[in-house]
Design a protein around this motif. Structure first.
Motif, PDB file in Angstrom:
ATOM      1  N   LEU A   1      10.213  -1.988 -11.059  1.00  0.00           N
ATOM      2  CA  LEU A   1       9.896  -2.683  -9.811  1.00  0.00           C
ATOM      3  C   LEU A   1      10.211  -1.775  -8.633  1.00  0.00           C
ATOM      4  N   THR A   2       9.213  -1.556  -7.788  1.00  0.00           N
ATOM      5  CA  THR A   2       9.386  -0.672  -6.641  1.00  0.00           C
ATOM      6  C   THR A   2       8.685  -1.293  -5.438  1.00  0.00           C
ATOM      7  N   ARG A   3       8.764  -0.612  -4.281  1.00  0.00           N
ATOM      8  CA  ARG A   3       8.156  -1.185  -3.075  1.00  0.00           C
ATOM      9  C   ARG A   3       7.775  -0.070  -2.108  1.00  0.00           C
ATOM     10  N   GLU A   4       6.874  -0.437  -1.188  1.00  0.00           N
ATOM     11  CA  GLU A   4       6.517   0.449  -0.081  1.00  0.00           C
ATOM     12  C   GLU A   4       6.684  -0.313   1.236  1.00  0.00           C
ATOM     13  N   PRO A   5       7.122   0.396   2.284  1.00  0.00           N
ATOM     14  CA  PRO A   5       7.559   1.787   2.251  1.00  0.00           C
ATOM     15  C   PRO A   5       8.860   1.935   1.465  1.00  0.00           C
ATOM     16  N   THR A   6       9.078   3.127   0.909  1.00  0.00           N
ATOM     17  CA  THR A   6      10.329   3.385   0.216  1.00  0.00           C
ATOM     18  C   THR A   6      11.433   3.625   1.245  1.00  0.00           C
ATOM     19  N   SER A   7      12.643   3.710   0.758  1.00  0.00           N
ATOM     20  CA  SER A   7      13.760   4.156   1.604  1.00  0.00           C
ATOM     21  C   SER A   7      14.275   5.488   1.092  1.00  0.00           C
ATOM     22  N   LEU A   8      13.358   6.251   0.475  1.00  0.00           N
ATOM     23  CA  LEU A   8      13.742   7.475  -0.228  1.00  0.00           C
ATOM     24  C   LEU A   8      13.150   8.736   0.383  1.00  0.00           C
TER      25      LEU A   8
END
Length: 213
Positions: free
Chosen positions: A40-47
Motif C-alpha cells: 500500500l502506497t500513496r502519492e504524493p510520497t513523502s520520500l
C-alpha cells in the motif's frame, strides 16, 4: 522468475474515500490468498524533495523564503517528478517481484487538479509519456457537495490548498474529461463513491477480482 504483480490505483476528489478504500482493498487481498503480498502506497510520497514540498504547500506550510505558487506547471512538475521516482523505486521494483501495488492516487489526479489550475489536458498527459500505466484505476465518483462535507467532517484545522468549492467543481469536471481522454489506457472503472463504505468496497472487490481470473 516471479510473475509480474498487479498495479491498482484509487482515484477521486478529496473526500471521495480513496484512502479508506485503499486500506480495505489491501486487507482484502492480504486475506484472500496467502500468496498475495499487497503493498500500500500513496502519492504524493513523502520520500522525495518534490513530494515533501507538495505536502508542505498543500498544508500552507511555507518556508521563510517561499511564496504561494498557483502555477499549474510548477505543481505538475512537482507531482510528475515525485511520480517518476515512485514508479521507479517503489512500484516497478515490486511489480517485478510479483507483489500487488495499491496506490492512493496517480496520474489522473494530476490531469484533473492541474488542469483545474489552468493546464491544458493534453500537455499534462504528455508529461506522463512512457510511464507505467495501472492494471486497474478505480475512480470513486462523488459530487462536490459530498466531497466538501466529508472534508469538513474529517479535516482538523484549515482546508488544504486545493480544497475550495469552486476549484473542486472544476476538478470534478476535469476528472470526467480525463477519463474520456485516457480512461481506456488507464483501465478506469467508475465506482459510486456515495454508497456506504462497505458497499463501495464490495464494488471494488468485483472489479479487482477480474484481474485475478
Amino acid at each position: 522468475m516471479s510473475k509480474r504483480g498487479k498495479f491498482i490505483v484509487l482515484e477521486g476528489l478529496d473526500g471521495a474515500g480513496t484512502t479508506t478504500q485503499a486500506f480495505l482493498l489491501c486487507k482484502y487481498l492480504f486475506e484472500k490468498h496467502k500468496a498475495n503480498v499487497p503493498v500500500l502506497t500513496r502519492e504524493p510520497t513523502s520520500l522525495t524533495p518534490y513530494g515533501l514540498e507538495i505536502r508542505r504547500r498543500l498544508k500552507h506550510e511555507l518556508l521563510p523564503n517561499e511564496t504561494v505558487i498557483d502555477d499549474f506547471k510548477y505543481w505538475a512538475d512537482l507531482f510528475v517528478n515525485d511520480r517518476k521516482w515512485h514508479l521507479s523505486e517503489i512500484i516497478e521494483s515490486n511489480l517485478h517481484k510479483g507483489l500487488t501495488i495499491i496506490s492512493d492516487r496517480h496520474m489522473l489526479s494530476t490531469l484533473a487538479y492541474q488542469s483545474a489550475q489552468g493546464g491544458q489536458m493534453e500537455y499534462l498527459v504528455s508529461l506522463h509519456a512512457g510511464l507505467t500505466a495501472p492494471d486497474l484505476t478505480l475512480f470513486l465518483r462523488v459530487p462536490v457537495d459530498v466531497s466538501l462535507h466529508r472534508i469538513m467532517a474529517n479535516r482538523c484545522g484549515t482546508p488544504e490548498f486545493f480544497e475550495k468549492k469552486e476549484f473542486l467543481e472544476k476538478t470534478a469536471q476535469n476528472y470526467e474529461h480525463a477519463i474520456n481522454l485516457v480512461g481506456q489506457q488507464q483501465k478506469v472503472a467508475i465506482i459510486d463513491g456515495t454508497l456506504p463504505i462497505e458497499e463501495v468496497h464490495q464494488q471494488i472487490r468485483i472489479e479487482v477480482d477480474k484481474l485475478y481470473k
